[in-house]
Write an enzyme that holds these catalytic residues in place. Structure first.
Site, PDB file in Angstrom:
ATOM      1  N   HIS A   1      27.217  31.215  26.055  1.00  0.00           N
ATOM      2  CA  HIS A   1      26.614  30.928  24.757  1.00  0.00           C
ATOM      3  C   HIS A   1      26.986  29.544  24.225  1.00  0.00           C
ATOM      4  CE1 HIS A   1      30.413  31.349  22.493  1.00  0.00           C
ATOM      5  NE2 HIS A   1      30.707  32.246  23.440  1.00  0.00           N
TER       6      HIS A   1
ATOM      7  N   HIS B   1      23.578  18.036  36.761  1.00  0.00           N
ATOM      8  CA  HIS B   1      23.397  18.981  37.866  1.00  0.00           C
ATOM      9  C   HIS B   1      24.580  19.934  37.888  1.00  0.00           C
ATOM     10  CE1 HIS B   1      22.506  19.514  42.500  1.00  0.00           C
ATOM     11  NE2 HIS B   1      22.687  20.663  41.877  1.00  0.00           N
TER      12      HIS B   1
END
Length: 212
Positions: A138, A147
């Protein structure tokens, strides 16, 4: 697995190894894959070779979406800038097996691979790669052109800077910040903030060099 309704036509830029997995996600997501662009025609094409990135007539394909299937963050950023200036529209590819929580936002041109989980209120930038089975808890932020390699796990409220590369199997504890263009080694455990433009490896992760 049921494939979603057709999303339209797609052309992938790049014909390396990364573009193979991009093509698979595109097909599972319901796109009709027209082929690939690359400035060098590969010896063993993985699909229809449509020509070079530089010379392709993008203006004649306004109804086609494009996706940059290039693993290098810096090269992906360069190509995206060149094509955006020509009015190219980028697709966002999210594998049907990925799980997205409430309030998640994902930027244009981003790839979310099979098995990824992105939990509530996380923000993923444009032209970013979330590779196989990466998890983002979250309230995380993952910057543009970053990446996350396969099996990366970000705890809650982590910030990953633009163009950063987090290596395969790395874990990052809650609220840690990873700087722009930083490189995190495979299997690292990141327990404190990592500055911009450095490489950090190990358990716990320590900076070993400044990136040139």
């Amino acid at each position: 697995m049921n494939v979603e309704a057709k999303q339209g036509q797609l052309i992938i830029i790049g014909m390396g190894g990364h573009s193979k997995v991009v093509a698979d996600v595109a097909k599972r997501s319901g796109y009709e894959l027209l082929g690939f662009l690359d400035n060098r025609e590969p010896a063993a094409p993985q699909g229809a070779y449509l020509g070079t990135v530089d010379d392709f007539p993008y203006e004649a394909h306004r109804d086609t979406r494009f996706f940059i299937g290039i693993g290098s963050n810096a090269v992906r950023q360069k190509v995206a800038g060149q094509l955006a200036a020509r009015g190219v529209e980028f697709a966002t590819l999210i594998d049907p097996s990925a799980i997205l929580g409430s309030g998640v936002t994902i930027g244009s041109g981003t790839l979310v691979m099979p098995g990824c989980i992105i939990n509530a209120d996380s923000r993923i930038g444009q032209q970013t790669i979330l590779n196989t089975a990466a998890t983002v808890d979250h309230d995380c932020t993952v910057g543009d052109y970053a990446h996350l390699s396969p099996g990366v796990h970000l705890a809650g409220a982590v910030q990953v800077g633009a163009l950063a590369h987090v290596g395969i199997g790395a874990v990052v504890i809650q609220t840690v910040k990873i700087g722009a263009r930083a490189v995190i080694g495979a299997g690292a455990a990141v327990v404190r903030d990592i500055p911009d433009d450095v490489t950090a490896v190990g358990v716990p992760a320590k900076v070993i060099k400044t990136n040139s």
